[in-house]
Design an enzyme around this catalytic site. Structure first.
Site, PDB file in Angstrom:
ATOM      1  N   ASP A   1       0.844  -1.203   0.000  1.00 43.68           N
ATOM      2  CA  ASP A   1       0.000   0.000   0.000  1.00 43.68           C
ATOM      3  C   ASP A   1       0.873   1.245   0.000  1.00 43.68           C
ATOM      4  O   ASP A   1       2.031   1.198   0.415  1.00 43.68           O
ATOM      5  CB  ASP A   1      -0.853   0.078   1.280  1.00 43.68           C
TER       6      ASP A   1
HETATM    7  N1  URA Z   1      -1.083  -5.907   3.881  1.00 41.87           N
HETATM    8  C1  URA Z   1      -1.543  -4.640   3.921  1.00 41.87           C
HETATM    9  O1  URA Z   1      -2.554  -4.355   4.530  1.00 41.87           O
HETATM   10  N2  URA Z   1      -0.858  -3.711   3.251  1.00 41.87           N
HETATM   11  C2  URA Z   1       0.263  -3.957   2.586  1.00 41.87           C
HETATM   12  O2  URA Z   1       0.844  -3.048   2.003  1.00 41.87           O
HETATM   13  C3  URA Z   1       0.742  -5.272   2.565  1.00 41.87           C
HETATM   14  C4  URA Z   1       0.040  -6.240   3.222  1.00 41.87           C
END
Ligand code: URA
Length: 238
Positions: free
Chosen positions: A102
């Site tokens: 993310d």
């Molecule tokens: N899980 C998440 O919530 N975000 C990420 O970036 C990776 C795994």
């Protein structure tokens, strides 16, 4: 696909004009058959191109690791946000991110130009472990750890594979997951009442961030690539 003469030049066979003569002499074969047209389109990854019977290498497989900082989206282009591609040196132009982190997540993100390896690394069938460090509201309990172990059902009904929750103290946990659903760790933690405020991926399979500084990139060694290939080929469902 690329032009045959360009591929031959890039492989060190000779200059454009030398390559033209070599082709004219019938010394180059494509999948065993002689080829003479310099403008012919070829795919060196799937076709065997040889000079005087000896196979030419073609494109090199590259895998690079980025220590992703927060604030970059995992995409090859984006109209609004900075992308992780902006953090890679230009010479890695044709690599693609292996899965996603993310925008606000930090940590280990791989890139490769090997589509097959990419798919195997992100396939839930391969069960490649990804380890995250999270800061969050609340504190993990033995019941939370047990619920992770059984496989959580998220608030929207999504079923997760069994995972590992290790509470490290109030508001801190290590989480290991074997798949990569959208916002997976944040949603898993939220489903147990623990809103994540900071998230970092520490490792993927046998690879860890080590002391790679935030924002920095390094190429994997042939040995590391070999281990990754073996790991993802060795599980059921190949
Ligand atoms: N899980 C998440 O919530 N975000 C990420 O970036 C990776 C795994």
């Amino acid at each position: 696909m690329e032009r045959l003469d360009k591929f031959l030049c890039d492989s060190g066979v000779g200059t454009r004009s030398q390559v033209k003569l070599i082709l004219k002499a019938g010394r180059v074969t494509l999948n065993g058959a002689s080829v003479k047209d310099p403008s012919m389109k070829v795919d060196p990854d799937t076709q065997e191109i040889a000079l005087d019977g000896e196979r030419l290498g073609g494109r090199q497989r590259i895998v690079v690791m980025l220590h992703k900082p927060a604030g970059y989206v995992t995409a090859t282009e984006d109209a609004r946000d900075k992308t992780v591609m902006e953090l890679l040196p230009k010479k890695y132009g044709d690599v693609k991110p292996v899965g996603r982190l993310d925008k606000e997540t930090e940590g280990l993100l791989l890139f490769t130009n090997d589509g097959d390896l990419l798919h195997r690394l992100i396939s839930p069938k391969k069960r490649v472990p990804k380890v995250y460090y999270a800061r969050h509201e609340g504190e993990g309990t033995p019941e939370d750890t047990e619920a992770f172990e059984k496989g959580l059902t998220l608030r929207d009904g999504t079923q997760c594979l069994p995972a590992i929750l290790e509470p490290l103290g109030p508001g801190e946990s290590r989480i290991t997951v074997y798949e990569g659903k959208y916002h997976q760790v944040r949603r898993m933690m939220a489903s147990r009442g623990m809103t994540v405020t900071y998230l970092r991926r520490e490792s993927e399979g046998p690879l860890s961030l080590g002391n790679l500084p935030k924002g920095a990139v390094r190429e994997l060694t042939d040995q590391e690539i070999g281990i990754l290939t073996e790991l993802t080929g060795a599980f059921a469902g190949k």
